[in-house]
Design an enzyme around this catalytic site. Sequence first.
Site, PDB file in Angstrom:
ATOM      1  N   ASP A 374     -51.385-130.290 -82.104  1.00 51.33           N
ATOM      2  CA  ASP A 374     -51.915-131.733 -81.911  1.00 51.33           C
ATOM      3  C   ASP A 374     -52.550-132.015 -83.023  1.00 51.33           C
ATOM      4  O   ASP A 374     -52.702-133.350 -83.189  1.00 51.33           O
ATOM      5  CB  ASP A 374     -53.141-131.729 -80.645  1.00 51.33           C
ATOM      6  CG  ASP A 374     -54.116-130.781 -81.233  1.00 51.33           C
ATOM      7  OD1 ASP A 374     -53.904-129.706 -81.752  1.00 51.33           O
ATOM      8  OD2 ASP A 374     -55.215-130.933 -80.821  1.00 51.33           O
ATOM      9  N   LYS A 375     -52.817-131.234 -84.059  1.00 49.70           N
ATOM     10  CA  LYS A 375     -53.221-131.715 -85.467  1.00 49.70           C
ATOM     11  C   LYS A 375     -52.960-130.382 -86.269  1.00 49.70           C
ATOM     12  O   LYS A 375     -52.976-129.249 -85.801  1.00 49.70           O
ATOM     13  CB  LYS A 375     -54.728-132.120 -85.225  1.00 49.70           C
ATOM     14  CG  LYS A 375     -55.737-131.288 -84.692  1.00 49.70           C
ATOM     15  CD  LYS A 375     -57.189-131.832 -84.897  1.00 49.70           C
ATOM     16  CE  LYS A 375     -57.106-133.129 -84.034  1.00 49.70           C
ATOM     17  NZ  LYS A 375     -57.389-132.561 -82.706  1.00 49.70           N
ATOM     18  N   GLU A 455     -58.719-126.860-102.518  1.00 54.49           N
ATOM     19  CA  GLU A 455     -59.986-127.010-103.219  1.00 54.49           C
ATOM     20  C   GLU A 455     -61.036-125.783-102.804  1.00 54.49           C
ATOM     21  O   GLU A 455     -61.605-125.317-103.609  1.00 54.49           O
ATOM     22  CB  GLU A 455     -60.611-128.376-103.085  1.00 54.49           C
ATOM     23  CG  GLU A 455     -59.966-129.470-103.972  1.00 54.49           C
ATOM     24  CD  GLU A 455     -60.824-130.728-103.980  1.00 54.49           C
ATOM     25  OE1 GLU A 455     -61.839-130.604-103.216  1.00 54.49           O
ATOM     26  OE2 GLU A 455     -60.631-131.352-105.064  1.00 54.49           O
ATOM     27  N   ARG A 550     -48.246-123.234-102.613  1.00 51.77           N
ATOM     28  CA  ARG A 550     -48.761-124.502-102.769  1.00 51.77           C
ATOM     29  C   ARG A 550     -49.187-124.427-104.446  1.00 51.77           C
ATOM     30  O   ARG A 550     -50.287-123.860-104.582  1.00 51.77           O
ATOM     31  CB  ARG A 550     -49.685-125.211-101.971  1.00 51.77           C
ATOM     32  CG  ARG A 550     -50.021-126.549-102.214  1.00 51.77           C
ATOM     33  CD  ARG A 550     -50.982-126.894-101.052  1.00 51.77           C
ATOM     34  NE  ARG A 550     -51.117-128.345-101.440  1.00 51.77           N
ATOM     35  CZ  ARG A 550     -51.669-129.316-100.503  1.00 51.77           C
ATOM     36  NH1 ARG A 550     -52.460-128.880 -99.562  1.00 51.77           N
ATOM     37  NH2 ARG A 550     -52.154-130.540-100.796  1.00 51.77           N
ATOM     38  N   THR A 622     -50.391-136.084 -82.520  1.00 50.49           N
ATOM     39  CA  THR A 622     -51.630-136.328 -82.527  1.00 50.49           C
ATOM     40  C   THR A 622     -52.082-137.772 -82.113  1.00 50.49           C
ATOM     41  O   THR A 622     -51.287-138.862 -82.005  1.00 50.49           O
ATOM     42  CB  THR A 622     -52.245-136.269 -84.013  1.00 50.49           C
ATOM     43  OG1 THR A 622     -53.816-136.443 -84.115  1.00 50.49           O
ATOM     44  CG2 THR A 622     -51.438-137.026 -85.052  1.00 50.49           C
ATOM     45  N   ASP A 624     -54.345-139.473 -83.566  1.00 51.37           N
ATOM     46  CA  ASP A 624     -55.264-140.149 -84.620  1.00 51.37           C
ATOM     47  C   ASP A 624     -54.255-141.404 -85.061  1.00 51.37           C
ATOM     48  O   ASP A 624     -53.235-141.440 -84.772  1.00 51.37           O
ATOM     49  CB  ASP A 624     -55.307-139.451 -85.902  1.00 51.37           C
ATOM     50  CG  ASP A 624     -56.055-138.119 -85.414  1.00 51.37           C
ATOM     51  OD1 ASP A 624     -57.112-138.170 -84.645  1.00 51.37           O
ATOM     52  OD2 ASP A 624     -56.146-137.197 -86.058  1.00 51.37           O
ATOM     53  N   ARG A 720     -50.796-141.662 -82.908  1.00 48.80           N
ATOM     54  CA  ARG A 720     -51.396-142.684 -81.667  1.00 48.80           C
ATOM     55  C   ARG A 720     -50.559-142.304 -80.355  1.00 48.80           C
ATOM     56  O   ARG A 720     -49.751-142.990 -79.616  1.00 48.80           O
ATOM     57  CB  ARG A 720     -51.034-144.064 -81.748  1.00 48.80           C
ATOM     58  CG  ARG A 720     -52.001-144.601 -82.758  1.00 48.80           C
ATOM     59  CD  ARG A 720     -53.056-144.497 -82.468  1.00 48.80           C
ATOM     60  NE  ARG A 720     -54.165-145.247 -83.238  1.00 48.80           N
ATOM     61  CZ  ARG A 720     -55.692-145.225 -83.017  1.00 48.80           C
ATOM     62  NH1 ARG A 720     -55.983-144.513 -81.977  1.00 48.80           N
ATOM     63  NH2 ARG A 720     -56.417-145.770 -83.631  1.00 48.80           N
ATOM     64  N   LYS A 726     -46.619-136.452 -75.438  1.00 50.62           N
ATOM     65  CA  LYS A 726     -46.460-135.245 -76.192  1.00 50.62           C
ATOM     66  C   LYS A 726     -45.299-134.353 -75.310  1.00 50.62           C
ATOM     67  O   LYS A 726     -44.474-133.763 -75.992  1.00 50.62           O
ATOM     68  CB  LYS A 726     -47.905-134.628 -76.533  1.00 50.62           C
ATOM     69  CG  LYS A 726     -48.924-135.408 -77.380  1.00 50.62           C
ATOM     70  CD  LYS A 726     -50.045-134.488 -77.264  1.00 50.62           C
ATOM     71  CE  LYS A 726     -51.150-135.124 -78.104  1.00 50.62           C
ATOM     72  NZ  LYS A 726     -52.494-134.430 -78.298  1.00 50.62           N
ATOM     73  N   ASP A 747     -55.786-127.294 -78.296  1.00 50.41           N
ATOM     74  CA  ASP A 747     -57.170-127.011 -78.136  1.00 50.41           C
ATOM     75  C   ASP A 747     -57.797-127.935 -77.370  1.00 50.41           C
ATOM     76  O   ASP A 747     -59.152-127.731 -77.188  1.00 50.41           O
ATOM     77  CB  ASP A 747     -57.787-126.834 -79.551  1.00 50.41           C
ATOM     78  CG  ASP A 747     -57.787-128.197 -80.147  1.00 50.41           C
ATOM     79  OD1 ASP A 747     -57.392-129.244 -79.629  1.00 50.41           O
ATOM     80  OD2 ASP A 747     -58.406-128.212 -81.381  1.00 50.41           O
TER      81      ASP A 747
END
Length: 1025
Positions: A374-375, A455, A550, A622, A624, A720, A726, A747
Amino acid sequence: IPQRFADNRIISSKYTIWNFIPKNLFEQFRRIANFYFLIIFLVQVSPDTPTSPITSGLPLFFVITVTAIKQGYEDWLRHKADNEVNGAPVFVVRSGSLVQTRSKNIRVGDIVRVAKDETFPADLVLLSSDRAEGTCHITTASLDGETNLKTHYAVPETAVAQSVSRLESLQAVVECQQPEADLYRYHSQSDHRNPPHTVGLIPLGPENLLLRGARLKNTKEIFGVAVYTGMESKMALNYKCKSQKRSAVEKSMNTFLIIYLGILLFEAILSTILKYAWQAENKWDEPFYNQKTDKERNSSQILKFISDFLAFLVLYNFIIPISLYVTVELQKFLGSFFIGWDLDLYHEESDQKAQVNTSDLNEELGQVEYVFTDKTGTLTENEMQFRECSINGIKYQEINGKDEKNGEEELFLKAVSLCHTVQISYDQTDGPGDPFSHANSFSPQMEYYASSPDEKALVEATKRMGVTFIGSHGEIMEIKTLGKAEKYKLLHVLEFDANRRRMSVILQKPSGEKVLFTKGAESAVLPYTTSGEIDKTRVHVDEFALKGLRTLVVACRHFSADEYQEVDRRLHEARTALQQREERLVEVFNFIEKDLELLGATGVQETIESLRLAGIKVWVLTGDKHETAVSVSLSCGHFHRTMNILELVQQKSDRECAEQLRRLARRYNTLAHPFCEVSKDHVIQHGLVVDGASLSLALREHEKLFMEVCKNCSAVLCCRMAPLQKAKVVRLLKTSPEKPITLAIGDGANDVSMIQEAHVGIGRCRTGEDVACNSNKSVKSGGFSLTFDTVRDRSPVSFLVWMFNMLSCALQTLYDSVYLTLYNICFTSLPILVYSLFEQLVHPHVLQSKPALYRDISKNSLLSFKTFLYWTFLGFCHAFVFFFGSYILMGEDTTLMGNGQMFGNWTFGTLVFTVMVITVTLKLALETHFWTWMNHFVTWGSIAFYFIFSLFYGGIIWPFLHTQDMYFVFVQLLSSGSAWFAIIIIIITCLFPDVIKKVFYRHLQPTSTQKSQVSVRLPPQTLEL
């Protein structure tokens, strides 16, 4: 007619105490294997059968019982979880007072009180809260994974009813739409009828509805009226209808079973025909010692043919051993406990282990080709781990901290610890007021927070190496180098953007010197460097990338006083420009970030990149918005920095959507290199972004073209998305011609339908337990996904291959019925079961460091049709050697005893059976790579048990046996030196070609896994940092 509403019980279980036996038996006998064995058992029950029905009935009863116990236990766990939810205490307003009851007793229309940090037991319309304005704050983490607080409102007419007495006198009717699954849609109205004030109709919307599963925050208590309860709540409506999932391995086994069933039918028909051909002569049809009765002579030839066919079918039915399915069921059941016991899947903070709700799908974890989440944070927790770095052309791996640093190393570490936007949270709240007081003697626990996970990983790595970022206060950034505090003044931050792909900070050192620290992608930094070990660092960066790390390149630039004044002036002018500010800033940034001195490069491991190297494609589904979803995907590595991003967004019509899909298809087809193996770093990779509205249009009439575009992308982002959308996307991939194995991890309750649709569903229960109850596996942390996919269940698939070798050896009919029954149940069952539980082709840490090894077992390669034919052929060859080897050695002269006593048919069959048991066990020993004391115990113990059992079975007259054909047969066999010689020769003849083939292929055509087995024994060449 009064309307009937659902009660408030949540049901995630499959069975009840009343329907368990019939429903479970129906499901089990839907399996081809169980139905076949049931038919064989019924045939054996008939008179004149050549073998006892116990030989099939007892194993069938055992496998049905074991499977029923396993599925019953798993469903009992679901009942237990449901009872905890349904039995939770709640307070409702009844008869003018608050009454405590259970959650399952809530009915539509009940007024429920919910206190702070409690979850809402049903979908409630907010009536009032402890606040005068009637507002409350909630978190919907268990529904959609969002942890931020949301504000909900009560209508003014009920917000004043803050006491039980006023609520009891409230008279109103709430008219709601029919229950629907959309979490974000709710339209209803309330009609208040409190005389003498008749308010009329009041509209209600999503801001008035408190969803089941959400949690009350920052509010002492609220009162709400239940409008949707139980399985009609929005959370429950997002559950898909339960359907029994079957693994790809089980489907392959069913295919192989059908093939063996065809062989069995062919053998039975051929044997029946040969029997009648042999009986064509009267001397064989009716010999003098076995005259037929009149009834036999006058019986129907068709019935005789059918009877003989069934007799041969029963004789040969051991080609398909039912104990194979017993072993498979036991492996799945016990393997689920191993997942729960795995410390790598244990979440220490919450003291929770991984939970397996459906053990039938364990082996699917080793076959996953697509992961849906989902993310990205659900999958990876946005965590990365520092692995390697290159400083001034020298490559390092982090093993442990080292206090002594030379000047070049120290400058590199300072650059990494200062060039970032990391924030710090301190656990100590009552310490001194000075934000830097901990630099001297006060040292509370620090936790770093960053918008980008790499980071955070780099700052934590420099801390372990002796250069610690202490914090920032205003313009001052402080680090501690080897215990010595240093303060730097932050002059400017040159923010990261997707076009430049780098970020920089300009600092003033304690000495007053101005310096620029820059970090970014190698292609965005190396072209602007003029000094340093550029060529060596470039080689190291390529090596890091090939390992799936990475990479970031770090550089610096020292300014003179005049240079800095020019830089400061240009930055001020660009940032205060009213027109074309962005373009002017980019121009100034490029002016500043040049003539750089290369310091080194870093390599950080990320979960998504490891999954990509393993050949697994990650799709993010997602809710978002577009910009947020793309930004998060870029920051966590779902979209790679060098990836070509394709977009299918804001499509308004079918025609417009089709044209855009064709443009995307032409776009990747015209590039120099099409998408291929992701382990090749320099190949152009594609990522696709699609929104929910465009997806609906694409799936309506252009599904084939859309799938063509998706399959050429290594990463797909769908934003969206509605919850049921999904599930549609997962179903789209599942039903594609390639039939890939899919895994979904979520989740929140809005992910349940996606989790239930995928072949394997994993629920993270950190934010709520509802998603865990409806998943096949549940874990507490998303960071365990890599362990689940790349380490778990490499052995269950491979052990099934071995089982088909054993079943092919059981074609003979010379054996006693007890031996036939116990061959797969006792004599050969434990070694293969232990092998399936403990076998490790390579160490789990090696698998995690080399995700590409996952490809060796993907696509069900260890149980492919080619492998199946090889093991079947090998089984027939071994059976041929067993029988004719024994026949050649003792067929011409059966007087192998010292006293001249002759061997009979049972002795010959026992010799063949003994060779078969020993050979099968030793063959498994040759295939075992990871030996434990348990493997040794069951391998050699099984051979010893066979000899001990045979001595007791044939050495004693058992009164409960009707006949005892094996009396003293085994003892007689072992007393012959010639028999021992035959056993050894036949075993060597069978296994020697296998050993030669194994050695030949390992040296001339080794797989990646076999190469890793050799390399892991070599000492690693690493340097300490």
